[in-house]
Scaffold this motif. Structure first.
Motif, mmCIF file in Angstrom:
data_model
loop_
_atom_site.group_PDB
_atom_site.id
_atom_site.type_symbol
_atom_site.label_atom_id
_atom_site.label_comp_id
_atom_site.label_asym_id
_atom_site.label_seq_id
_atom_site.Cartn_x
_atom_site.Cartn_y
_atom_site.Cartn_z
ATOM 1 N N GLY A 420 34.694 19.578 32.597
ATOM 2 C CA GLY A 420 35.681 20.319 31.837
ATOM 3 C C GLY A 420 35.242 21.739 31.560
ATOM 4 N N LEU A 421 34.052 21.903 30.985
ATOM 5 C CA LEU A 421 33.553 23.229 30.633
ATOM 6 C C LEU A 421 33.185 24.030 31.876
ATOM 7 N N ALA A 422 32.475 23.406 32.811
ATOM 8 C CA ALA A 422 32.068 24.112 34.026
ATOM 9 C C ALA A 422 33.284 24.506 34.857
ATOM 10 N N GLY A 423 34.291 23.627 34.897
ATOM 11 C CA GLY A 423 35.518 23.952 35.624
ATOM 12 C C GLY A 423 36.238 25.135 35.009
ATOM 13 N N SER A 424 36.229 25.210 33.678
ATOM 14 C CA SER A 424 36.834 26.360 32.995
ATOM 15 C C SER A 424 36.105 27.647 33.352
ATOM 16 N N VAL A 425 34.771 27.589 33.359
ATOM 17 C CA VAL A 425 33.978 28.774 33.680
ATOM 18 C C VAL A 425 34.239 29.213 35.125
ATOM 19 N N ALA A 426 34.256 28.250 36.047
ATOM 20 C CA ALA A 426 34.496 28.580 37.454
ATOM 21 C C ALA A 426 35.891 29.153 37.657
ATOM 22 N N THR A 427 36.886 28.551 37.005
ATOM 23 C CA THR A 427 38.252 29.043 37.132
ATOM 24 C C THR A 427 38.406 30.412 36.500
ATOM 25 N N LEU A 428 37.745 30.620 35.354
ATOM 26 C CA LEU A 428 37.767 31.935 34.708
ATOM 27 C C LEU A 428 37.155 32.996 35.624
ATOM 28 N N ALA A 429 36.024 32.665 36.248
ATOM 29 C CA ALA A 429 35.376 33.612 37.162
ATOM 30 C C ALA A 429 36.295 33.958 38.330
ATOM 31 N N ASN A 430 37.002 32.958 38.836
ATOM 32 C CA ASN A 430 37.934 33.180 39.942
ATOM 33 C C ASN A 430 39.053 34.127 39.524
ATOM 34 N N TRP A 431 39.630 33.873 38.359
ATOM 35 C CA TRP A 431 40.765 34.691 37.924
ATOM 36 C C TRP A 431 40.337 36.081 37.485
ATOM 37 N N PHE A 432 39.135 36.205 36.931
ATOM 38 C CA PHE A 432 38.643 37.542 36.596
ATOM 39 C C PHE A 432 38.465 38.365 37.875
ATOM 40 N N SER A 433 37.901 37.737 38.904
ATOM 41 C CA SER A 433 37.730 38.422 40.190
ATOM 42 C C SER A 433 39.084 38.780 40.790
ATOM 43 N N SER A 434 40.048 37.857 40.656
ATOM 44 C CA SER A 434 41.398 38.117 41.163
ATOM 45 C C SER A 434 42.028 39.294 40.433
ATOM 46 N N TRP A 435 41.862 39.327 39.095
ATOM 47 C CA TRP A 435 42.401 40.449 38.309
ATOM 48 C C TRP A 435 41.760 41.762 38.743
ATOM 49 N N LEU A 436 40.461 41.737 38.944
ATOM 50 C CA LEU A 436 39.738 42.937 39.345
ATOM 51 C C LEU A 436 40.267 43.468 40.681
ATOM 52 N N ILE A 437 40.467 42.562 41.635
ATOM 53 C CA ILE A 437 40.962 42.966 42.950
ATOM 54 C C ILE A 437 42.404 43.446 42.860
ATOM 55 N N THR A 438 43.242 42.713 42.131
ATOM 56 C CA THR A 438 44.658 43.074 42.029
ATOM 57 C C THR A 438 44.841 44.413 41.330
ATOM 58 N N MET A 439 44.026 44.655 40.312
ATOM 59 C CA MET A 439 44.139 45.900 39.551
ATOM 60 C C MET A 439 43.628 47.089 40.357
ATOM 61 N N THR A 440 42.589 46.867 41.139
ATOM 62 C CA THR A 440 41.977 47.994 41.859
ATOM 63 C C THR A 440 42.536 48.213 43.256
ATOM 64 N N ALA A 441 43.213 47.181 43.829
ATOM 65 C CA ALA A 441 43.686 47.291 45.213
ATOM 66 C C ALA A 441 44.579 48.508 45.444
ATOM 67 N N PRO A 442 45.643 48.732 44.633
ATOM 68 C CA PRO A 442 46.483 49.904 44.912
ATOM 69 C C PRO A 442 45.747 51.222 44.722
ATOM 70 N N LEU A 443 44.824 51.262 43.765
ATOM 71 C CA LEU A 443 44.055 52.491 43.531
ATOM 72 C C LEU A 443 43.096 52.742 44.693
ATOM 73 N N LEU A 444 42.435 51.667 45.168
ATOM 74 C CA LEU A 444 41.508 51.810 46.296
ATOM 75 C C LEU A 444 42.245 52.179 47.580
ATOM 76 N N LEU A 445 43.418 51.567 47.780
ATOM 77 C CA LEU A 445 44.198 51.874 48.981
ATOM 78 C C LEU A 445 44.683 53.318 48.957
ATOM 79 N N ALA A 446 45.012 53.813 47.754
ATOM 80 C CA ALA A 446 45.416 55.219 47.633
ATOM 81 C C ALA A 446 44.242 56.146 47.893
ATOM 82 N N TRP A 447 43.046 55.709 47.504
ATOM 83 C CA TRP A 447 41.835 56.507 47.743
ATOM 84 C C TRP A 447 41.493 56.537 49.228
ATOM 85 N N SER A 448 41.337 55.349 49.819
ATOM 86 C CA SER A 448 41.005 55.261 51.246
ATOM 87 C C SER A 448 41.257 53.840 51.731
#
Length: 487
Positions: A420-448
């Motif tokens: 339960g706890l480890a699954g929450s941590v793993a899922t949180l890590a996945n979604w944090f990484s997803s947020w990071l990519i989704t938030m930065t993708a348009p900015l990075l694509l505009a850069w290069s």
């Protein structure tokens, strides 16, 4: 002292399932002769498949949420007068909500059961889609996106865990991959319906998977392993019996599961300190590592903003091209579902991440070279087509392994005591990484664009090494055998 007495003595505060499974299958498991005319329910494969198809509505909702922003970007931004930054925030808020849902997902699934947590996840999804549909400004739009994300965060942990816990070992890989297959179906539906529906109607259609899921949950059994862990042994055996078929002898599997949960059923509260124990380090590193690398390769950024990527590559009918990519993704994931129990998890992960690295390298080179030729030259068009081919190959490669298998392995290797706890941590890590990519993708694509895809290429190369060194093969093993291999 018997096993059951031992459990009751140590766990006086056991929870009952939030959604009681009902008595229909218990009556069937004890009086299977009554069910003589219902041969379908006796077939263990069909019984498990029916359960998987019902809970797969959750990942379809997940995929629809992921794909919604791509076909609606232009119209939604125009109607509500959103800037690029505001729409980027809208696209990424589902990941923020999912992070909150991920934090709660493991504990909710442990305390009220897998079915109950899916019921809880469905409600904010429905409210969120309605908020988006009736939005008049960005406040309702953002609130709806956060609510959707919260529900998706719970779904993304609970569904693969439920499927892994109900599936027989010879079918667990294929059935587990149905989770990602359903996500890709949801993405394709969002792309396809987005061609014909405006963004408000599309949001209303997003309600449908959860509206069907809620009544469907009343007709499937709770996870037998969760019931055993909670000490509800009659319900556990009845649930396992209906999943394996009323005429199947489940004695060996019952005893194996009882032995597995005997040492983990004395305490309901799991502390973060438990995650520091050395025996949990390897499964935690593998589970979290795969889910983080899955996102850092940039696939969600490509999916969320695929229309924009195709436009920058010079493809005029970018929305139609995006639908085609969605269909290809569904097909490739279906192939992975068929292969995973035949070839194994490791080989598919290595082939997948290697294919992604090569495809992304092609895209990066194509975008770099486009900067050195005139827009009206034939070479410019060729490089545009080459970049689209690379994106399509990357998505196909992702769907063959890195899409479905990290969630499958996470649900297989995390020890029951800390799942339960480890699954929450793993899922949180996945979604944090997803947020990071989704938030930065348009900015990075505009850069290069070329620089962005080069970064994603490096992540895929690292993933190949990570899988080759650390990830074990789990094909053909029971969950209990997998846990024993880590001791």
């Amino acid at each position: 002292m018997s096993f059951r007495d031992d459990v009751e003595d140590g766990r006086g505060d056991l929870r009952k399932p939030f959604l009681h499974t009902g008595s229909w299958y218990r009556m069937g498991s004890r009086q299977s002769s009554i069910m003589g005319s219902s041969q379908v329910i006796r077939d263990s494969s069909i019984s498990v498949l029916a359960c998987v198809l019902i809970v797969a509505l959750g990942p379809i909702q997940f995929g629809f949420t992921s794909g919604y922003s791509s076909p609606t970007q232009s119209a939604l931004s125009k109607d509500l007068d959103l800037t690029v930054s505001q729409f980027s925030l809208f696209g990424s808020l589902s990941n923020v909500g999912a992070m909150v849902g991920a934090i709660a997902s493991g504990q909710i699934a442990e305390y009220i059961g897998r079915k109950g947590s899916l019921m809880i996840a469905a409600i904010p999804n429905i409210i969120g889609w309605l908020a988006i549909s009736f939005a008049r400004d960005f406040s309702f739009l953002y609130m709806g996106r956060l609510l959707e994300g919260f529900g998706v965060g719970i779904i993304s942990y609970t569904v693969p865990v439920y499927i892994a816990e109900i599936a027989p070992q010879n079918l667990r890989g294929g059935l587990g991959s149905v989770n990602q297959l359903s996500v890709t179906i949801g993405i394709m539906l969002a792309y396809l319906l987005g061609l014909f529906c405006n963004w408000r109607v599309l949001a209303v259609l997003g309600i449908l998977p959860c509206l069907i899921l809620i009544p469907g949950l009343f007709f499937i059994p709770e996870s037998p392993r969760w019931l055993a862990k909670m000490g509800m042994m009659d319900d556990f055996e009845a649930s396992l019996q209906v999943l394996r078929g009323f005429d199947t002898d489940i004695t060996l599997e019952v005893n194996e599961i009882k032995r597995s949960v005997a040492s983990t059923s004395r305490r309901t509260a799991i502390r973060f300190a438990d995650l520091k124990l050395r025996r949990y380090w390897l499964p935690l590193m593998i589970g979290i590592g795969l889910l983080v690398l899955q996102q850092l390769a940039g696939t969600n950024g490509v999916i969320f903003y695929s229309t924009t990527i195709f436009e920058s590559a010079g493809i005029s009918s970018s929305n139609a091209a995006t639908v085609g990519v969605g269909a290809i993704q569904v097909f490739a994931t279906a192939v992975s579902t068929w292969l995973v129990d035949r070839t194994g998890r490791r080989i598919l992960l290595i082939v997948s991440s290697s294919g992604m690295a090569l495809s992304l390298l092609v895209v990066a080179i194509a975008f770099f070279l486009k900067g050195f030729v005139a827009e009206d030259s034939s070479l410019y068009g060729i490089f545009g087509i080459l970049s689209v081919v690379g994106v399509v190959c990357m998505i196909v490669s992702f769907s063959l392994g890195m899409g479905p298998i990290p969630w499958l392995i996470m649900s297989e290797i995390l020890p029951p005591k800390i799942k339960g706890l480890a699954g929450s941590v793993a899922t949180l890590a996945n979604w944090f990484s997803s947020w990071l990519i989704t938030m930065t993708a348009p900015l990075l694509l505009a850069w290069s664009s070329g620089g962005t895809f080069s970064l994603y290429t490096a992540v895929c190369v690292f993933t190949v090494a990570f899988v080759a060194i650390w990830v074990p093969e789990t094909k053909g093993k029971t969950l209990e055998e997998i846990q024993h291999s880590f001791r």
